[in-house]
Motif scaffolding. Structure first.
Motif, PDB file in Angstrom:
ATOM      1  N   UNK A 280       0.811  -1.217   0.000  1.00  0.00           N
ATOM      2  CA  UNK A 280       0.000   0.000   0.000  1.00  0.00           C
ATOM      3  C   UNK A 280       0.845   1.268   0.000  1.00  0.00           C
ATOM      4  N   UNK A 281       2.017   1.194   0.615  1.00  0.00           N
ATOM      5  CA  UNK A 281       2.845   2.406   0.725  1.00  0.00           C
ATOM      6  C   UNK A 281       3.918   2.499  -0.350  1.00  0.00           C
ATOM      7  N   UNK A 282       3.860   1.637  -1.387  1.00  0.00           N
ATOM      8  CA  UNK A 282       4.938   1.595  -2.379  1.00  0.00           C
ATOM      9  C   UNK A 282       5.066   2.918  -3.135  1.00  0.00           C
ATOM     10  N   UNK A 283       3.945   3.482  -3.570  1.00  0.00           N
ATOM     11  CA  UNK A 283       4.013   4.745  -4.310  1.00  0.00           C
ATOM     12  C   UNK A 283       4.586   5.871  -3.455  1.00  0.00           C
ATOM     13  N   UNK A 284       4.230   5.867  -2.169  1.00  0.00           N
ATOM     14  CA  UNK A 284       4.760   6.894  -1.275  1.00  0.00           C
ATOM     15  C   UNK A 284       6.268   6.737  -1.100  1.00  0.00           C
ATOM     16  N   UNK A 285       6.727   5.500  -1.011  1.00  0.00           N
ATOM     17  CA  UNK A 285       8.158   5.242  -0.876  1.00  0.00           C
ATOM     18  C   UNK A 285       8.909   5.660  -2.141  1.00  0.00           C
ATOM     19  N   UNK A 286       8.298   5.394  -3.308  1.00  0.00           N
ATOM     20  CA  UNK A 286       8.925   5.814  -4.573  1.00  0.00           C
ATOM     21  C   UNK A 286       9.033   7.333  -4.626  1.00  0.00           C
ATOM     22  N   UNK A 287       7.976   8.015  -4.215  1.00  0.00           N
ATOM     23  CA  UNK A 287       7.982   9.478  -4.228  1.00  0.00           C
ATOM     24  C   UNK A 287       9.058  10.031  -3.303  1.00  0.00           C
ATOM     25  N   UNK A 288       9.198   9.427  -2.128  1.00  0.00           N
ATOM     26  CA  UNK A 288      10.218   9.868  -1.179  1.00  0.00           C
ATOM     27  C   UNK A 288      11.620   9.630  -1.729  1.00  0.00           C
ATOM     28  N   UNK A 289      11.811   8.458  -2.345  1.00  0.00           N
ATOM     29  CA  UNK A 289      13.130   8.132  -2.891  1.00  0.00           C
ATOM     30  C   UNK A 289      13.478   9.034  -4.068  1.00  0.00           C
ATOM     31  N   UNK A 290      12.472   9.373  -4.882  1.00  0.00           N
ATOM     32  CA  UNK A 290      12.717  10.313  -5.967  1.00  0.00           C
ATOM     33  C   UNK A 290      13.239  11.641  -5.429  1.00  0.00           C
ATOM     34  N   UNK A 291      12.611  12.122  -4.368  1.00  0.00           N
ATOM     35  CA  UNK A 291      13.036  13.399  -3.782  1.00  0.00           C
ATOM     36  C   UNK A 291      14.478  13.307  -3.280  1.00  0.00           C
ATOM     37  N   UNK A 292      14.834  12.158  -2.703  1.00  0.00           N
ATOM     38  CA  UNK A 292      16.193  11.963  -2.206  1.00  0.00           C
ATOM     39  C   UNK A 292      17.208  12.002  -3.356  1.00  0.00           C
TER      40      UNK A 292
END
Length: 484
Positions: free
Chosen positions: A108-120
């Motif tokens: 469920x949180x995969x898209x949120x993790x991708x978004x966070x990693x993109x920002x990093x």
């Protein structure tokens, strides 16, 4: 962007195009495969549309030069194959996980993790590639000396532009008749190898009027040329204006990674002063395998000439059957101050990854050993100068954005400060004394006196032109200097 443009909002369309190009650069530097064929088929069209929008946007005359040069530079970096990305492995893994997941298997949180990693990753790339920003570009231009200018072109069959950076400012100029200019550049690439007398001379005069004359009033004594597309692998200083070669009035340096190097002038400085300990790696003259004991060591006139210049305990010579890849993985090569390489080398402009040095035959029947671009890029060098005296360009760049010069770029990526490379090799006639030997000797004599690679190479060319005043040979122009 097109919808905004159709609605009469060209200024907003420009901002959207800049955002798109920033996204292209981000994905190219982090997860290159994301772009696929879409980008490779459209890179020139994207820039052409941006230029058209920029020309029509309000206030473009005040900001156009700097903005368009920055966008062009970003697109060129997006074309380059980079192996030094930072922190993108986790992002790649998360994207792969999402691509492979189906239905309820996707966390469920995969898209949120991708978004966070993109920002990093964006933050990391912003630091590593800070020079690809308006501030970075302005700082670079502001650091140039009074006698230095940056020059680049974007040339396709349908459009031709020039940019000159000097005194902290950028000026952009549109060039006339791009289709004719593009065709002339292709003709020059073919004719310089065979040096077709008066027809080539007329072509160089015409190219001088087309390329140099429109920006002559903006340039300085030292010109950092950022070669791309049809200009890549051409001797720019062989163009003629009013009966004079550019080399007679300007020092031309090919700058391949603008604006990554904040001080290109420092990359051109080398000390060969008498009494200073030097580590010289001299290699070349590859030979086929031969069994038994070698009773006679063959050598070339050029190797002997360079040996005479650098005699001493720091000179290391590899030639003949010993010229094999293991020598280039040695400490002697890694720690050399100057590497002079006389073996044949191919600078493939259409497929840089195919570029290679030609080494000796390792075993009977296997043929000459190629030392490829990827092999060179994996080295760690400290050389102030790598001199490739028998290299030649083959093929044509696949895009107007291409800026990779095969093995010359590879040696710079491996750590060399500067590379002098030959763009073509003239076939020697029977009984003819090779011009390269006298040019090489004169170059090192001038380098010992000036300590500057560009100055030494230009002085060598001017001495040759003065001595052979009225001659038609372009042998002096085949040697060009490259820095990152």
């Amino acid at each position: 962007a097109r919808a905004l443009d159709r609605g009469g909002q060209a200024g907003k369309a420009v901002a959207v195009m800049q955002q798109l190009i920033d996204e292209i650069l981000f994905w190219r530097l982090s997860v290159p495969g994301v772009l696929g064929a879409w980008y490779w088929q459209r890179q020139e069209q994207l820039f052409a549309y941006y230029l058209d929008l920029k020309a029509r946007a309000p206030g473009s005359s005040q900001r156009g030069g700097l903005d368009t040069l920055l966008v062009l530079t970003k697109l060129r970096y997006a074309v380059k194959s980079r192996a030094d990305m930072v922190g993108a492995d986790t992002l790649r893994a998360l994207l792969a996980q999402r691509a492979n997941a189906t239905g309820d298997d996707q966390p469920a949180d995969l898209n949120a993790r991708i978004k966070t990693e993109q920002a990093t990753v964006r933050a990391l790339l912003k630091v590593q590639y800070g020079f690809l920003s308006k501030t970075g570009l302005q700082n670079y231009l502001g650091s140039l000396g009074r006698n230095e200018a940056v020059l680049t072109y974007h040339i396709t069959k349908s459009a031709a532009y020039a940019w000159v950076g000097k005194n902290g400012r950028v000026q952009q100029r549109k060039l006339a008749n791009p289709s004719r200019l593009y065709a002339d550049l292709q003709d020059a690439r073919n004719n310089m190898r065979v040096n077709r007398g008066q027809s080539l001379e007329r072509l160089l005069n015409r190219l001088g009027k087309q390329l140099f004359a429109p920006v002559a009033d903006l340039l300085a004594e030292q010109v950092y040329l950022i070669p791309a597309g049809p200009l890549l692998g051409l001797p720019f200083d062989a163009l003629r204006v009013n009966g004079r070669y550019l080399a007679e009035d300007h020092r031309v340096v090919n700058l391949l990674s603008f604006p990554a190097n904040p001080d290109p002038a420092a990359s051109l400085r080398v000390s060969l002063r008498t009494g200073t300990p030097q580590k010289i790696f001299l290699a070349g003259h590859p030979q086929d395998f031969s069994g038994g004991f070698a009773t006679h060591l063959q050598t070339s006139v050029e190797i002997q000439a360079v040996t005479d210049i650098f005699r001493g305990p720091g000179l290391h010579i590899i030639q003949g059957a010993a010229l094999l890849p293991d020598e280039f993985h040695s400490d002697r090569f890694a720690n050399a101050d100057v590497a002079h390489l006389t073996m044949p080398a191919s600078i493939d402009l259409g497929h840089p990854e195919r570029s290679a040095l030609e080494l000796s035959e390792a075993l009977r029947g296997l043929g000459r050993t190629p030392f490829r671009q990827a092999d060179i890029e994996g080295l760690k060098l400290t050389a102030s100068l790598v001199f490739l005296s028998s290299s030649q360009t083959v093929g044509r760049p696949r895009s107007a954005m291409a800026t990779q010069a095969g093995v010359a770029s590879a040696f710079l990526d491996a750590g060399a400060d500067a590379v002098v490379a030959s763009l073509w090799v003239k076939q020697k006639k029977a009984g003819e004394t090779p011009v390269v030997d006298s040019l090489v000797t004169a170059f090192y004599r001038n380098l010992d006196a000036s300590g500057d690679i560009a100055s030494a190479l230009t002085a060598t060319k001017r001495q040759y032109l003065q001595k052979h005043r009225g001659g038609k040979s372009l042998e002096w122009a085949r040697f060009q200097v490259f820095v990152d």
